[in-house]
Design a protein around this motif. Structure first.
Motif, short mmCIF file in Angstrom:
data_model
loop_
_atom_site.label_atom_id
_atom_site.label_comp_id
_atom_site.label_asym_id
_atom_site.label_seq_id
_atom_site.Cartn_x
_atom_site.Cartn_y
_atom_site.Cartn_z
N GLU A 94 60.31 54.51 2.70
CA GLU A 94 59.55 54.32 1.46
C GLU A 94 59.28 55.65 0.77
N ILE A 95 58.91 56.65 1.56
CA ILE A 95 58.64 57.97 0.99
C ILE A 95 59.91 58.58 0.40
N GLU A 96 61.03 58.42 1.10
CA GLU A 96 62.31 58.93 0.61
C GLU A 96 62.69 58.27 -0.71
N LYS A 97 62.46 56.95 -0.82
CA LYS A 97 62.78 56.22 -2.04
C LYS A 97 61.97 56.76 -3.21
N VAL A 98 60.68 56.95 -2.96
CA VAL A 98 59.81 57.46 -4.02
C VAL A 98 60.21 58.88 -4.42
N TYR A 111 51.28 62.80 -2.12
CA TYR A 111 52.03 62.14 -1.05
C TYR A 111 51.09 61.56 0.01
N GLU A 112 50.07 62.34 0.36
CA GLU A 112 49.15 61.88 1.40
C GLU A 112 48.39 60.64 0.93
N LYS A 113 47.97 60.63 -0.34
CA LYS A 113 47.30 59.44 -0.87
C LYS A 113 48.26 58.24 -0.85
N ILE A 135 52.72 63.46 -15.36
CA ILE A 135 51.92 63.20 -16.55
C ILE A 135 50.46 63.19 -16.14
N VAL A 136 49.63 63.95 -16.85
CA VAL A 136 48.21 64.01 -16.52
C VAL A 136 47.61 62.62 -16.67
N ASP A 137 47.07 62.11 -15.60
CA ASP A 137 46.52 60.76 -15.60
C ASP A 137 45.38 60.73 -14.61
N GLU A 138 44.15 60.92 -15.09
CA GLU A 138 43.01 61.05 -14.20
C GLU A 138 42.78 59.81 -13.38
N GLU A 139 42.99 58.64 -14.00
CA GLU A 139 42.78 57.39 -13.26
C GLU A 139 43.81 57.27 -12.15
N ALA A 140 45.05 57.65 -12.45
CA ALA A 140 46.10 57.56 -11.44
C ALA A 140 45.84 58.53 -10.30
N GLU A 141 45.25 59.70 -10.62
CA GLU A 141 44.93 60.65 -9.57
C GLU A 141 43.84 60.13 -8.65
N ARG A 142 42.92 59.37 -9.25
CA ARG A 142 41.86 58.82 -8.40
C ARG A 142 42.38 57.65 -7.57
N ALA A 143 43.41 57.00 -8.09
CA ALA A 143 43.98 55.85 -7.37
C ALA A 143 44.96 56.33 -6.31
N ALA A 144 45.31 55.44 -5.39
CA ALA A 144 46.30 55.79 -4.37
C ALA A 144 47.66 55.87 -5.02
N ALA A 145 48.34 57.01 -4.84
CA ALA A 145 49.58 57.25 -5.57
C ALA A 145 50.71 56.34 -5.12
N PHE A 146 50.69 55.86 -3.90
CA PHE A 146 51.77 55.05 -3.38
C PHE A 146 51.53 53.55 -3.55
N GLU A 171 48.48 54.45 12.22
CA GLU A 171 47.27 54.78 12.98
C GLU A 171 47.56 55.82 14.05
N LEU A 172 48.74 55.71 14.69
CA LEU A 172 49.12 56.69 15.70
C LEU A 172 49.26 58.07 15.06
N TYR A 173 49.89 58.11 13.93
CA TYR A 173 50.09 59.37 13.21
C TYR A 173 48.75 60.02 12.88
N LYS A 174 47.82 59.22 12.34
CA LYS A 174 46.52 59.75 11.98
C LYS A 174 45.78 60.30 13.19
N SER A 175 45.86 59.58 14.29
CA SER A 175 45.18 60.02 15.51
C SER A 175 45.76 61.33 16.02
N ILE A 176 47.08 61.42 16.01
CA ILE A 176 47.75 62.63 16.50
C ILE A 176 47.45 63.82 15.59
N MET A 177 47.50 63.61 14.29
CA MET A 177 47.24 64.70 13.36
C MET A 177 45.81 65.19 13.44
#
Length: 223
Positions: free
Chosen positions: A125-129, A64-66, A10-21, A80-86
């Motif tokens: 958590e990602i799988e649940k979502v 997903y990334e948000k 559903i188009v939701d500009e506020e939700a897009e600006r917010a963190a999706a998770f 943090e480890l993931y972010k550093s490696i990526m």
């Protein structure tokens, strides 16, 4: 930590600006944008534009990334480890060692086991979502497909009805054209007979009156 993936369907500009998770800044009811429940666009900036598979993938991946970012727990862990490696490159073996060493400098008791356990938390958590919104998406797709089929059936039935009416009208038209073609033959004999009788009537009157007038003339001359 639950999160909102509403912007995916559903188009939701506020939700897009917010963190999706999991929006860390709550949206006040008065600020919440209204959205039509019938919209299934993946792009708020191009409402009505059909996204290609590639465009859809990029947009959903951004959601997903948000969401993943919003799941970050306190302290140094897998996130943090993931972010550093990526940042260096997941295919670079040295990036893992460098990230781990850096992590140890922040969290002295950091271990491989701890990192893998935390990774499972994020994955779960990602799988649940994904499962939740896959169900939402499948239902919306099924509803749209049902609506499509219903409208197609209605239109097909309407077209068949109109075609039947047209066929009946065409048959009636052909019938009346045929009747028009033979109408002269139908009334011709009767008209001819009536014309003859009218002429005979005129002729009989004239004949009788002529004979009467002749006698009248004779009386006048001979008596």
């Amino acid at each position: 930590m639950a999160f909102n993936w509403k912007s995916l369907f559903i188009v939701d500009e506020e939700a897009e600006r917010a963190a999706a998770f999991g929006n860390k800044q709550s949206i006040q009811p008065s600020e919440a944008p209204s959205a039509s429940p019938n919209k299934v666009s993946l792009s708020s900036s191009n409402t009505g534009k059909i996204a290609t598979d590639g465009e859809a993938t990029q947009e959903v991946l951004a959601v997903y990334e948000k969401g993943f970012d919003s799941l970050n727990h306190e302290g140094y862990d897998f996130f943090e480890l993931y972010k550093s490696i990526m940042a260096v490159g997941a295919d670079n073996a040295q990036s893992y060692q460098m990230a781990f060493v850096m992590g140890k400098s922040i969290k002295s008791d950091l271990t491989k086991t701890f990192l893998l356990e935390k990774a499972k938390v994020y994955v779960t958590e990602i799988e649940k979502v994904h499962a939740k919104y896959a169900e939402v998406g499948n239902k919306k797709r099924a509803d749209l497909a049902a609506q499509l089929n219903s409208e197609k059936n209605n239109l097909n039935n309407s077209i068949k009805n109109l075609e039947s009416q047209i066929a009946n009208l065409q048959a009636e038209l052909n019938k009346q054209k045929g009747e028009l073609a033979i109408i002269d033959n139908k009334f011709g004999p009767s008209l001819a007979e009536m014309e003859a009788r009218i002429n005979a009537n005129d002729h009989a009157k004239q004949t009788l009156l002529s004979s009467i007038q002749k006698v009248i003339n004779g009386i006048n001359q001979n008596l």
